[in-house]
Write an enzyme that holds these catalytic residues in place. Sequence first.
Site, PDB file in Angstrom:
ATOM      1  N   LYS A   8       5.398 -23.703  23.717  1.00  0.00           N
ATOM      2  CA  LYS A   8       6.360 -22.599  23.742  1.00  0.00           C
ATOM      3  C   LYS A   8       7.038 -22.569  25.104  1.00  0.00           C
ATOM      4  CE  LYS A   8       4.618 -20.047  20.023  1.00  0.00           C
ATOM      5  NZ  LYS A   8       5.522 -20.202  18.889  1.00  0.00           N
ATOM      6  N   ASP A  45      -2.346 -22.665  16.170  1.00  0.00           N
ATOM      7  CA  ASP A  45      -1.080 -22.162  15.618  1.00  0.00           C
ATOM      8  C   ASP A  45      -0.182 -23.298  15.125  1.00  0.00           C
ATOM      9  OD1 ASP A  45       0.804 -19.972  15.174  1.00  0.00           O
ATOM     10  OD2 ASP A  45       1.970 -20.819  16.819  1.00  0.00           O
ATOM     11  N   HIS A  74       4.863 -24.304   6.066  1.00  0.00           N
ATOM     12  CA  HIS A  74       6.322 -24.296   5.848  1.00  0.00           C
ATOM     13  C   HIS A  74       6.985 -25.566   6.384  1.00  0.00           C
ATOM     14  CE1 HIS A  74       6.706 -22.719   9.969  1.00  0.00           C
ATOM     15  NE2 HIS A  74       7.983 -23.025   9.899  1.00  0.00           N
ATOM     16  N   HIS A 132       0.958 -27.728  11.329  1.00  0.00           N
ATOM     17  CA  HIS A 132       2.276 -28.365  11.270  1.00  0.00           C
ATOM     18  C   HIS A 132       2.274 -29.800  11.824  1.00  0.00           C
ATOM     19  CE1 HIS A 132       3.369 -24.407  10.189  1.00  0.00           C
ATOM     20  NE2 HIS A 132       3.588 -23.920  11.394  1.00  0.00           N
ATOM     21  N   GLU A 181       9.419 -25.658  21.432  1.00  0.00           N
ATOM     22  CA  GLU A 181      10.102 -24.390  21.173  1.00  0.00           C
ATOM     23  C   GLU A 181      10.567 -23.794  22.492  1.00  0.00           C
ATOM     24  OE1 GLU A 181       8.472 -22.040  17.629  1.00  0.00           O
ATOM     25  OE2 GLU A 181       6.687 -22.673  18.711  1.00  0.00           O
ATOM     26  N   LYS A 199      10.453 -28.377   4.967  1.00  0.00           N
ATOM     27  CA  LYS A 199      11.663 -28.751   5.715  1.00  0.00           C
ATOM     28  C   LYS A 199      12.253 -30.030   5.138  1.00  0.00           C
ATOM     29  CE  LYS A 199      10.307 -26.558  10.032  1.00  0.00           C
ATOM     30  NZ  LYS A 199      11.308 -25.615  10.506  1.00  0.00           N
ATOM     31  N   ARG A 222       0.795  -1.215   0.000  1.00  0.00           N
ATOM     32  CA  ARG A 222       0.000   0.000   0.000  1.00  0.00           C
ATOM     33  C   ARG A 222       0.835   1.276   0.000  1.00  0.00           C
ATOM     34  NH1 ARG A 222      -4.717  -0.322   4.111  1.00  0.00           N
ATOM     35  NH2 ARG A 222      -2.905  -0.298   5.428  1.00  0.00           N
ATOM     36  N   LYS A 248      -0.981 -19.705   6.261  1.00  0.00           N
ATOM     37  CA  LYS A 248      -1.791 -19.631   7.458  1.00  0.00           C
ATOM     38  C   LYS A 248      -1.748 -18.262   8.120  1.00  0.00           C
ATOM     39  CE  LYS A 248       0.223 -21.261  11.680  1.00  0.00           C
ATOM     40  NZ  LYS A 248       1.341 -20.468  12.045  1.00  0.00           N
TER      41      LYS A 248
HETATM   42  C1  BG6 Z   1       4.739 -20.818  12.899  1.00  0.00           C
HETATM   43  C2  BG6 Z   1       4.015 -20.489  14.169  1.00  0.00           C
HETATM   44  O1  BG6 Z   1       3.847 -21.292  11.949  1.00  0.00           O
HETATM   45  O2  BG6 Z   1       5.729 -21.798  13.147  1.00  0.00           O
HETATM   46  C3  BG6 Z   1       4.995 -20.008  15.231  1.00  0.00           C
HETATM   47  O3  BG6 Z   1       3.041 -19.491  13.941  1.00  0.00           O
HETATM   48  C4  BG6 Z   1       6.114 -21.011  15.402  1.00  0.00           C
HETATM   49  O4  BG6 Z   1       4.332 -19.784  16.472  1.00  0.00           O
HETATM   50  C5  BG6 Z   1       6.727 -21.405  14.057  1.00  0.00           C
HETATM   51  O5  BG6 Z   1       7.091 -20.432  16.255  1.00  0.00           O
HETATM   52  C6  BG6 Z   1       7.720 -22.540  14.225  1.00  0.00           C
HETATM   53  O6  BG6 Z   1       8.396 -22.736  13.021  1.00  0.00           O
HETATM   54  P1  BG6 Z   1       9.876 -23.320  12.983  1.00  0.00           P
HETATM   55  O7  BG6 Z   1      10.180 -23.487  11.540  1.00  0.00           O
HETATM   56  O8  BG6 Z   1      10.729 -22.331  13.693  1.00  0.00           O
HETATM   57  O9  BG6 Z   1       9.815 -24.618  13.737  1.00  0.00           O
END
Ligand code: BG6
Length: 480
Positions: free
Chosen positions: A328, A232, A175, A237, A213, A179, A46, A145
């Site tokens: 987390k 999330d 994503h 994932h 994480e 990997k 924008r 997402k």
């Molecule tokens: C994202 C989540 O999709 O994936 C995050 O929204 C998360 O909360 C992340 O931290 C983790 O991805 P990776 O590749 O670091 O394991």
Amino acid sequence: IPVEPFDLVIFGGTGDLARRKILPGLYRRMLAGQMPTEARIIGAARSKLSHKAFREMIAEALDTFIGAEKLDPEMAKTFLSRLHYMHVDAMGEDGWDDLGALLDKDANPVRAFYLSVGPSLFGPIAEKLYNTGIATSSSRIVVEKPLGHDLASAKALNAQLAESFDERQVYRIDHYLGKETVQNLMAVRFANALFEPLWNARHVDHVQITVSESIGTGGRGAYYDKSGAMRDMVQNHLMQLLCLTAMEPPGRFEADRVRDEKLKVIRALEPVQPDEAVRGQYRAGPEGPDYKTDAENPDSRTESYVALKVHIANWRWTGTPFYLRTGKRLRARMSEIAVIFKEPPHAIFPKLPAHQSNALVIRLQPDEGITMRMTIKEPGPGGMRLADVPLDMTFADALGPDAGDMPDAYERLIMDVIRGDQTLFMRGDEVEAAWEWTDAILDDWQERRDVPKPYDAGGSGPEDALALMHHDGRRWREIE
Ligand code: BG6
């Protein structure tokens, strides 16, 4: 592998994902010889920026996210010269004609639109692209997402996209599918004769999928608090990891064959029992404040941790539970899929006090690789003394130092978009089926006004999650 010349338009081209992942990834692909000289990358957003200002912004992003010392100045210059900028108002009329004109001039054979914007803009942008004729019937559209918040919103989103694009044009990124190790899981399963005969309830005791994480909400507290670990991480994932681990071998390694098999797994998932789902929220620890402070919501009941015991009702898996956990602010960043095999039917040697059965562990991070845990005889003359040992294979060791420099998930996925390969992207029906299953769990928590169980930041999750395993005479693998 070379790709056809392409025009890639990144909506949200000045945003965080574009600067942090997408554009640095494209630079690395150019270094790898995968960017034809005619390729154009067009940032659209924008704000009113000149091409020059955009290039300067991205030059800075490359410095930050690749590292000035790692950049090849000549290559970086060439890369920047392929960048263009268009001021486009997603909700209004501004900029669309100019974008169309730019694309039509010297048009490249592949045209792709990456919607690196909030999901509320997916529908409006898709519609504009279609109505203005900027998107052709061979163009591709990339979204990521959150693909909905529940089944109803996911359906609405899919329906909006379907008004302007065919399913074969839609690339939904998870994503995790980009990997390296995740793809290796398919190679391990389907390119070796060794594992597949054992890959079933007769031989596998259980499977553990962990995405742990150490970071907290990472400055995204407001978004995260509306989402929580279930939406999330689990719905997307972990679900993808579960599917690739559990699916039947597809007839061919082809987008729809693979996605059909994944969908069958999701459809075979049994509803999760309330006592087999644990949610947690971290307390304050030496490394930082508690979740509620991070999320700036003193009353938050959002979960930053989930553990589930999942049953797959089909011939292959009935009787073998899949335990999933993610959270987390846990002890370490560690993601893995561990397939734990059953004991041999008859034991002829004395058991080690701390004996552990065979396990195949596929590590996503850190140190991507594969480990097979075996029991062998301890060397030496002391009789048949057994030891559990790992047979380790890190990609860097096995495939040379270059393997340590593997393309980032986004790099790989963007090039798949350009190549037109949807194998590693989620199909609309997969996303909906995953939501349907997740919604039932979320609804149950909501109805019971479930309060997440506290766990220590820097620990390994709530007590109830440990109990979920102990109750079955099993235990989680260490998070380390
Ligand atoms: C994202 C989540 O999709 O994936 C995050 O929204 C998360 O909360 C992340 O931290 C983790 O991805 P990776 O590749 O670091 O394991």
